[in-house]
Design a protein around this motif. Structure first.
Motif, PDB file in Angstrom:
ATOM      1  N   TRP A  72       0.878  -1.131   0.262  1.00 27.05           N
ATOM      2  CA  TRP A  72      -0.050  -0.090  -0.130  1.00 27.05           C
ATOM      3  C   TRP A  72       0.967   1.211   0.017  1.00 27.05           C
ATOM      4  CZ3 TRP A  72      -5.256  -0.741  -0.321  1.00 27.05           C
ATOM      5  CH2 TRP A  72      -5.607  -1.856  -0.088  1.00 27.05           C
ATOM      6  N   GLY A  73       0.438   2.361  -0.712  1.00 32.55           N
ATOM      7  CA  GLY A  73       1.455   3.274  -0.727  1.00 32.55           C
ATOM      8  C   GLY A  73       0.674   4.255  -1.684  1.00 32.55           C
ATOM      9  N   PRO A  74       1.041   5.408  -1.936  1.00 38.34           N
ATOM     10  CA  PRO A  74       0.504   6.760  -2.592  1.00 38.34           C
ATOM     11  C   PRO A  74       0.370   6.565  -4.060  1.00 38.34           C
ATOM     12  CG  PRO A  74       2.715   7.185  -1.927  1.00 38.34           C
ATOM     13  CD  PRO A  74       2.806   5.925  -1.604  1.00 38.34           C
ATOM     14  N   TYR A  75       0.102   5.401  -4.432  1.00 39.66           N
ATOM     15  CA  TYR A  75       0.227   5.068  -5.919  1.00 39.66           C
ATOM     16  C   TYR A  75      -0.884   5.406  -6.565  1.00 39.66           C
ATOM     17  CZ  TYR A  75       3.104   1.705  -3.317  1.00 39.66           C
ATOM     18  OH  TYR A  75       4.166   1.239  -2.592  1.00 39.66           O
ATOM     19  N   LEU A  76      -1.911   6.306  -6.208  1.00 37.89           N
ATOM     20  CA  LEU A  76      -2.962   6.759  -7.019  1.00 37.89           C
ATOM     21  C   LEU A  76      -2.560   8.102  -7.900  1.00 37.89           C
ATOM     22  CD1 LEU A  76      -5.974   6.083  -7.019  1.00 37.89           C
ATOM     23  CD2 LEU A  76      -6.386   7.535  -5.402  1.00 37.89           C
ATOM     24  N   SER A  77      -3.043   7.984  -8.947  1.00 41.80           N
ATOM     25  CA  SER A  77      -2.782   9.095  -9.855  1.00 41.80           C
ATOM     26  C   SER A  77      -3.538  10.448  -9.450  1.00 41.80           C
ATOM     27  CB  SER A  77      -3.360   8.951 -11.504  1.00 41.80           C
ATOM     28  OG  SER A  77      -2.759  10.027 -12.307  1.00 41.80           O
ATOM     29  N   GLU A  78      -3.010  11.510  -9.948  1.00 41.24           N
ATOM     30  CA  GLU A  78      -3.819  12.958  -9.460  1.00 41.24           C
ATOM     31  C   GLU A  78      -4.551  13.363 -10.706  1.00 41.24           C
ATOM     32  OE1 GLU A  78      -0.530  14.846  -7.797  1.00 41.24           O
ATOM     33  OE2 GLU A  78      -0.730  13.847  -5.831  1.00 41.24           O
ATOM     34  N   ARG A  79      -4.355  12.510 -11.852  1.00 38.68           N
ATOM     35  CA  ARG A  79      -4.999  12.997 -13.029  1.00 38.68           C
ATOM     36  C   ARG A  79      -5.046  11.765 -13.995  1.00 38.68           C
ATOM     37  NH1 ARG A  79      -4.117  14.267 -18.220  1.00 38.68           N
ATOM     38  NH2 ARG A  79      -1.914  15.321 -17.915  1.00 38.68           N
ATOM     39  N   GLY A 132       8.448  14.073  -2.072  1.00 43.67           N
ATOM     40  CA  GLY A 132       7.852  14.392  -3.380  1.00 43.67           C
ATOM     41  C   GLY A 132       8.015  13.262  -4.400  1.00 43.67           C
ATOM     42  N   LEU A 133       9.264  12.873  -4.130  1.00 46.16           N
ATOM     43  CA  LEU A 133       9.833  11.821  -5.129  1.00 46.16           C
ATOM     44  C   LEU A 133       8.994  10.607  -4.743  1.00 46.16           C
ATOM     45  CD1 LEU A 133      11.938  10.974  -7.195  1.00 46.16           C
ATOM     46  CD2 LEU A 133      13.305  10.276  -5.210  1.00 46.16           C
ATOM     47  N   LEU A 134       8.857  10.189  -3.416  1.00 46.32           N
ATOM     48  CA  LEU A 134       8.231   9.129  -3.146  1.00 46.32           C
ATOM     49  C   LEU A 134       6.719   9.199  -3.336  1.00 46.32           C
ATOM     50  CD1 LEU A 134      10.023   8.624   0.264  1.00 46.32           C
ATOM     51  CD2 LEU A 134      10.043   7.055  -1.754  1.00 46.32           C
ATOM     52  N   TRP A 135       5.902  10.422  -3.019  1.00 43.03           N
ATOM     53  CA  TRP A 135       4.666  10.437  -3.407  1.00 43.03           C
ATOM     54  C   TRP A 135       4.148  10.483  -5.044  1.00 43.03           C
ATOM     55  CZ3 TRP A 135      -0.034  11.069  -1.011  1.00 43.03           C
ATOM     56  CH2 TRP A 135      -0.145  11.239   0.293  1.00 43.03           C
ATOM     57  N   CYS A 136       5.355  10.642  -5.868  1.00 38.03           N
ATOM     58  CA  CYS A 136       5.025  10.541  -7.306  1.00 38.03           C
ATOM     59  C   CYS A 136       5.193   9.078  -7.711  1.00 38.03           C
ATOM     60  CB  CYS A 136       5.751  11.666  -8.084  1.00 38.03           C
ATOM     61  SG  CYS A 136       5.457  13.136  -8.098  1.00 38.03           S
ATOM     62  N   LYS A 137       5.052   8.003  -7.093  1.00 37.72           N
ATOM     63  CA  LYS A 137       4.890   6.782  -7.487  1.00 37.72           C
ATOM     64  C   LYS A 137       3.522   6.484  -7.850  1.00 37.72           C
ATOM     65  CE  LYS A 137       8.343   4.506  -4.380  1.00 37.72           C
ATOM     66  NZ  LYS A 137       8.338   3.467  -3.246  1.00 37.72           N
ATOM     67  N   GLN A 138       3.410   5.905  -8.958  1.00 36.93           N
ATOM     68  CA  GLN A 138       1.919   5.415  -9.263  1.00 36.93           C
ATOM     69  C   GLN A 138       1.602   4.181  -9.899  1.00 36.93           C
ATOM     70  OE1 GLN A 138       0.516   8.913 -12.100  1.00 36.93           O
ATOM     71  NE2 GLN A 138      -0.620   7.243 -13.465  1.00 36.93           N
ATOM     72  N   SER A 140       1.973  -3.022 -15.919  1.00 39.83           N
ATOM     73  CA  SER A 140       1.032  -3.033 -14.700  1.00 39.83           C
ATOM     74  C   SER A 140       1.977  -2.981 -13.543  1.00 39.83           C
ATOM     75  CB  SER A 140       0.102  -4.261 -14.693  1.00 39.83           C
ATOM     76  OG  SER A 140      -0.704  -4.334 -13.840  1.00 39.83           O
ATOM     77  N   ASP A 141       2.528  -1.860 -13.283  1.00 41.82           N
ATOM     78  CA  ASP A 141       3.450  -1.753 -12.185  1.00 41.82           C
ATOM     79  C   ASP A 141       3.426  -0.559 -11.283  1.00 41.82           C
ATOM     80  OD1 ASP A 141       5.243  -4.175 -12.776  1.00 41.82           O
ATOM     81  OD2 ASP A 141       5.036  -3.059 -14.648  1.00 41.82           O
ATOM     82  N   VAL A 142       4.081  -0.365 -10.295  1.00 42.42           N
ATOM     83  CA  VAL A 142       4.345   0.931  -9.520  1.00 42.42           C
ATOM     84  C   VAL A 142       5.522   1.571 -10.041  1.00 42.42           C
ATOM     85  CG1 VAL A 142       4.863   2.030  -7.496  1.00 42.42           C
ATOM     86  CG2 VAL A 142       3.166   0.096  -7.590  1.00 42.42           C
ATOM     87  N   ILE A 143       5.351   2.654 -10.763  1.00 42.11           N
ATOM     88  CA  ILE A 143       6.146   3.348 -11.491  1.00 42.11           C
ATOM     89  C   ILE A 143       6.382   4.791 -10.957  1.00 42.11           C
ATOM     90  CG2 ILE A 143       6.996   4.033 -13.883  1.00 42.11           C
ATOM     91  CD1 ILE A 143       5.567   1.956 -14.982  1.00 42.11           C
ATOM     92  N   SER A 144       7.710   5.446 -11.081  1.00 47.98           N
ATOM     93  CA  SER A 144       7.968   6.608 -10.658  1.00 47.98           C
ATOM     94  C   SER A 144       7.684   7.485 -11.729  1.00 47.98           C
ATOM     95  CB  SER A 144       9.494   6.999 -10.093  1.00 47.98           C
ATOM     96  OG  SER A 144       9.693   8.249  -9.876  1.00 47.98           O
ATOM     97  N   MET A 145       6.826   8.605 -11.404  1.00 49.51           N
ATOM     98  CA  MET A 145       6.006   9.577 -12.495  1.00 49.51           C
ATOM     99  C   MET A 145       6.972  11.003 -12.244  1.00 49.51           C
ATOM    100  SD  MET A 145       3.862   7.858 -14.265  1.00 49.51           S
ATOM    101  CE  MET A 145       3.769   6.064 -13.903  1.00 49.51           C
ATOM    102  N   PRO A 146       6.990  11.492 -13.642  1.00 48.93           N
ATOM    103  CA  PRO A 146       7.506  12.944 -13.436  1.00 48.93           C
ATOM    104  C   PRO A 146       6.703  13.861 -12.723  1.00 48.93           C
ATOM    105  CG  PRO A 146       7.556  12.085 -15.914  1.00 48.93           C
ATOM    106  CD  PRO A 146       6.691  11.198 -14.946  1.00 48.93           C
ATOM    107  N   ASP A 147       5.316  13.720 -12.819  1.00 51.65           N
ATOM    108  CA  ASP A 147       4.346  14.861 -11.980  1.00 51.65           C
ATOM    109  C   ASP A 147       3.093  13.972 -12.140  1.00 51.65           C
ATOM    110  OD1 ASP A 147       2.383  16.503 -11.709  1.00 51.65           O
ATOM    111  OD2 ASP A 147       3.788  18.252 -11.929  1.00 51.65           O
ATOM    112  N   TRP A 181      13.720   8.922 -19.947  1.00 52.24           N
ATOM    113  CA  TRP A 181      15.004   9.630 -19.112  1.00 52.24           C
ATOM    114  C   TRP A 181      14.591  10.413 -18.085  1.00 52.24           C
ATOM    115  CZ3 TRP A 181      17.630  14.613 -20.250  1.00 52.24           C
ATOM    116  CH2 TRP A 181      17.081  15.899 -20.789  1.00 52.24           C
ATOM    117  N   ASP A 182      13.448  10.855 -18.035  1.00 52.85           N
ATOM    118  CA  ASP A 182      12.871  11.135 -16.549  1.00 52.85           C
ATOM    119  C   ASP A 182      13.418  10.362 -15.569  1.00 52.85           C
ATOM    120  OD1 ASP A 182      11.438  12.769 -18.481  1.00 52.85           O
ATOM    121  OD2 ASP A 182      10.933  13.913 -16.798  1.00 52.85           O
ATOM    122  N   LEU A 183      12.864   8.998 -15.821  1.00 49.70           N
ATOM    123  CA  LEU A 183      13.041   7.964 -14.746  1.00 49.70           C
ATOM    124  C   LEU A 183      14.349   7.698 -14.469  1.00 49.70           C
ATOM    125  CD1 LEU A 183      10.963   5.412 -13.679  1.00 49.70           C
ATOM    126  CD2 LEU A 183      12.800   4.194 -14.987  1.00 49.70           C
ATOM    127  N   ALA A 184      15.522   7.776 -15.417  1.00 50.63           N
ATOM    128  CA  ALA A 184      16.910   7.516 -14.963  1.00 50.63           C
ATOM    129  C   ALA A 184      17.396   8.415 -13.849  1.00 50.63           C
ATOM    130  CB  ALA A 184      17.676   7.806 -16.118  1.00 50.63           C
TER     131      ALA A 184
END
Length: 887
Positions: A21-28, A377-383, A420-427, A437-440
């Motif tokens: 469980w984590g902040p994996y819900l998108s904001e849009r 913010g880096l951790l909250w931007c997982k989705q 179908s994964d939890v991925i780090s999003m730019p925003d 390249w953002d992900l790197a």
């Protein structure tokens, strides 16, 4: 080890699923490519904000301050209403790409205040106005503005005047991996009493409406009578979960299904639909919610009137065991008593201890605050990100048949891709989709606090269901075939080194695993982007959007093409990163010596080609100017240097690496081959420096730009009239403010001039600008490159810094000073943060001034934040800069 480190270890060993469980819900989720089934690919129009409250999403969910499980089967978020809004506030609002005068733009204020890698503690803040949210005003006023105007923001409407708003804090604390405590605290910051409705909401992602066999999930009420209400969640994957609410709020139930009657004038399949809570509260439709108290979406409805300065706290708890009544004590006292606050206190203490271990010592409180919020913010931007391209192209059996043109449209050649994964999003609002390249860069910052997650992300994008069979990495959902800079190898090498320091030992299995897959990607680059086999690469826009004279991602006409300084330099850097990895792996397996030789020689060939394209005597280096430029080749055989002093000409500086004798001296096969190669190619010695000696032999420096070239380029880089700003290195030289570059070819005139703020053109959507602002990713790479030059040459390589000042500094000192210029964008000096420009409320108000946003890029003169406001992906690199260079 700290408690959080123990949780990370248990998670890595799969003993306890702390990251389930984590902040994996998108904001849009609305306006995304995944939800777009149109024939013309207009994602913004196909699924607009106005549909979001009423229309079930196909591929994901969004919400406000929300969490979900890693598969996004069960979602939780809050909804708010102030008795004045026309829409129940269930999600963040912003302008589409065409509505904003600088592209898409969120028009809300929210902040990621804290987070731990296992989400054992999370804290989020949303600023909710007392007055009706000015949806139409924001759209209409921005529509009046040109690209030369500033953006019209929510604060400009006056809605926050006299502090007429609520601060709504949402916190999560895990008592165990499956026992999540939720605390919602609202403060009335205004001088008048104001009404507030809060709806903690739980729902299931709609996975049943698309034609697949599916066991329907259900939420239903469980009778309780001792100061709590209980909702049971029954979902086939997880079994049963329970959401316990403190107090006796009104329970509301409906289905997470489309209101076809509102959107399409077609009768609803079932009477209770997605927008029921909005219609119930805002519209007064009591029949909108299910009186049987069951459904696939449920909420507890709390309401209160808050006096000026008053706070109001609500408690909820998500559990994997049913809270049973106790004869001696009430459910409320057991689950919401002192122990509830105690868990929050413990998790906050754990977070403090964890960051005390990972953060730099000797910093001011303000620097710690900036570093902590950057990492939060880096951790909250997982989705939790879901996208099956083949299924998306074909459409669903229960939905209208998609236009057949889609089969040849966007992403049609990526049918293998199944995400179908939890991925780090730019925003998670402006860019709620990954970018390669953002992900790197995300991973490099993430390695400071969660090296295993950083490594897993890098591996994930090289797996068979991401990487194309031809070796290409997916760029982003708008066009997976666009070409981003090849920085995956750099990130792998940096994460490997950082993780070894953090975890106490190197992870060679990770390095070897990634290295082999990167060989496929490297080959794709060589075969596709150097079709002439001349070691000079094209590649298109390469992530730098509008930096070129024209759109570099589009064909220039028959026989015309651009030899790209940045494309070629990125590949040289790729070679060096692969060489560094091969030498590291060769320490334990001599088979890698041959591969190391291959990348050594390929790097030298690329470097040579930078100065002599295919033996034609034409180079990307301009000897007269002392700078690297792109070269335009015209069909008639004419060559035109595109003499724009931009980041394109600085990227060659990134391709530099130093090796010590103990790393390569004992690799006999590699050394013998290198010696033979240099003897038979004496003209490449400009790029191979072995003049410095160590105890056990010569040291090795590989570089595109030799020391003489570096000295010349550095004069531009460190000149405040050129690249150097008070806030870092500009993407385009200020020289072009008075001297725009103008190119006329075949009757068409194009130009580039210095624009330190937002873009004034619509190139690449107009929502970013590389013609003057400061960007963190390339600044970070430049700083690291300067450090490597110092590592080889030491203190006797000094430069004038700033150019014209008469002050000599070592390159290590310069790198540290550049780091601090970037960090100072966020730090308060003389009571102000450059980040917030002239916006008084952000600078002065005690309820705003310590809330940090990490923008996409920054004004080249003022340092003011621009572009996406929550780009705590690559801009989180500030945490690394503060760690290594202080404040």
């Amino acid at each position: 080890m700290t408690n959080e480190e123990l949780r990370l270890l248990a998670s890595a060993e799969r003993n306890v699923h702390w990251k389930r469980w984590g902040p994996y819900l998108s904001e849009r989720q609305w306006g995304t490519v995944r939800e777009d089934y149109s024939a013309n690919g207009d994602a913004w129009s196909y699924f607009p904000h106005d549909h979001a409250r009423s229309r079930a999403y196909r591929w994901g969910e969004d919400g406000l301050a929300g969490i979900c499980d890693r598969h996004q089967h069960i979602c939780f978020a809050i909804a708010l209403w102030n008795e004045k809004d026309s829409i129940l506030k269930e999600r963040l609002f912003g302008l589409t790409n065409l509505e904003g005068n600088h592209g898409e733009d969120v028009k809300e204020y929210y902040y990621y205040l804290d987070a731990t890698p296992t989400s054992s503690y999370l804290k989020f803040l949303y600023k909710y106005p007392h007055a009706a949210f000015p949806y139409s005003q924001l759209v209409q006023e921005n529509a009046k503005r040109t690209r030369s105007d500033t953006e019209y923001e929510l604060v400009d409407t006056g809605i926050f005047n006299d502090s007429r708003y609520f601060d709504v804090f949402v916190e999560y604390a895990k008592a165990s991996s499956e026992d999540i405590l939720i605390r919602i605290t609202a403060w009335n910051r205004g001088t008048d009493a104001a009404a507030l409705h809060v709806l903690p909401t739980v729902w299931f992602r709609n996975r049943w409406d698309w034609g697949d066999p599916y066991d329907m999930p259900q939420a239903s009420v469980v009778t309780t009578s001792d100061g709590t209400v209980l909702v049971e969640l029954d979902e086939y994957h997880y079994g049963k979960r329970w959401l316990l609410f403190e107090g006796t709020p009104e329970l509301l139930f409906t289905e997470n299904e489309t209101n076809t009657e509102r959107l399409y004038n077609v009768p609803n399949r079932r009477p209770y639909v997605k927008d029921a809570f909005h219609r119930y509260l805002v519209g007064g439709e009591h029949a909108a919610v299910n009186p049987a108290l069951k459904g696939t979406k449920a909420a507890a409805h709390y309401s209160a009137e808050l006096a000026p300065g008053q706070s109001w706290t609500l408690h909820c708890r998500l559990l994997d065991r049913k809270p049973e009544p106790n004869a001696a004590t009430s459910t409320a006292s057991v689950f919401f008593g002192a122990s509830f606050d105690g868990v929050f206190g413990d998790r906050q203490k754990d977070a403090d201890e964890f960051y005390a271990q990972r953060a730099a010592s000797g910093l001011s409180d303000d620097a710690h605050l900036v570093q902590r919020q950057a990492l939060a913010g880096l951790l909250w931007c997982k989705q939790s990100y879901h996208y099956d391209v083949e299924r998306w192209l074909k459409g669903d059996s229960t939905q209208p048949v998609p236009d057949p043109e889609r089969r040849l449209g966007r992403n049609h050649d990526w049918t293998h891709l199944y995400n179908s994964d939890v991925i780090s999003m730019p925003d998670k609002w402006e860019y709620p989709w990954y970018a390669a390249w953002d992900l790197a860069f995300h991973c490099v910052a993430m390695a400071l606090i969660d090296p295993d997650y950083a490594k897993d992300q890098l591996i994930l994008f090289l797996r068979e269901w991401y990487m194309h069979p031809n070796g290409e990495l997916p760029a982003y959902e708008w066009n997976f075939s666009d070409v981003n800079p090849p920085v995956h190898a750099w990130a792998t090498w940096r994460v490997y080194k950082i993780a070894a320091r953090v975890q106490g030992k190197p992870d060679r299995k990770f390095l070897e695993r990634v290295f082999h897959k990167l060989l496929l990607n490297f080959t794709w680059w060589v075969n596709r982007k150097d079709p002439g086999g001349r070691n000079v690469f094209q590649g298109g826009f390469l992530g730098l959007d509008n930096i070129g004279v024209f759109d570099r991602s589009k064909p220039l006409g028959p026989g015309n093409f651009v030899e790209q300084s940045d494309g070629t330099s990125w590949m040289a850097m790729y070679c060096l990163d692969m060489l560094a990895m091969a030498i590291e792996l060769a320490q334990e397996d001599s088979a890698y010596e041959d591969v190391a030789s291959k990348f050594f020689e390929h790097f030298v060939h690329i470097s040579r080609a930078m100065n002599d394209l295919g033996g034609e005597g034409i180079g990307l280096w301009n000897e007269k100017d002392g700078f690297y430029y792109d070269v335009l080749h015209l069909s008639g055989g004419r060559h035109i240097p595109l003499q724009v002093r931009s980041m394109v000409g600085l990227i060659p500086l990134f391709a530099i690496e130093a090796f010590e004798p103990h790393q390569f001296g004992h690799l006999t096969g590699f050394c013998n081959r290198m010696r033979w190669f240099l003897e038979h190619n004496p003209d490449v010695r400009d790029h191979v420096d072995m003049s410095r000696k160590a105890e056990h032999g010569p040291r090795l420096l590989l570089t595109i730009a030799n020391r003489q070239k570096l000295e010349r380029i550095y004069r531009f880089v460190f000149d405040e009239k050129e690249f150097l700003s008070s806030h870092g290195i500009r993407a385009l030289s200020k020289f072009h403010q008075a001297n725009p570059f103008i190119l006329s070819v075949d009757g068409t005139t194009s130009s580039v001039d210095y624009e330190p703020g937002e873009s004034t053109s619509d190139l690449f959507g107009g929502n970013s600008n590389w013609r003057g602002p400061v960007w963190f990713p390339v600044n970070f790479l430049l700083i690291e490159a300067i450090q490597r030059v110092h590592f080889y040459y030491g203190d006797d390589f000094k430069v004038e810094y700033p150019t014209g000042s008469g002050k000599q500094m070592t390159l290590w000192e310069v790198a540290a000073e550049l780091s601090r210029r970037l960090s100072h964008i966020f730090l308060r000096h003389d009571g102000r943060r450059p980040l917030y420009g002239k916006t008084a409320i952000f600078q002065d108000d005690p309820h705003w001034r310590d809330l940090i946003l990490f923008n996409e890029y920054f004004h080249g003169e003022t340092g003011e934040g621009l572009g996406a406001s929550h780009q705590t992906g690559w801009t989180a690199l500030v945490a690394k800069l503060i760690e290594q260079s202080g404040e």
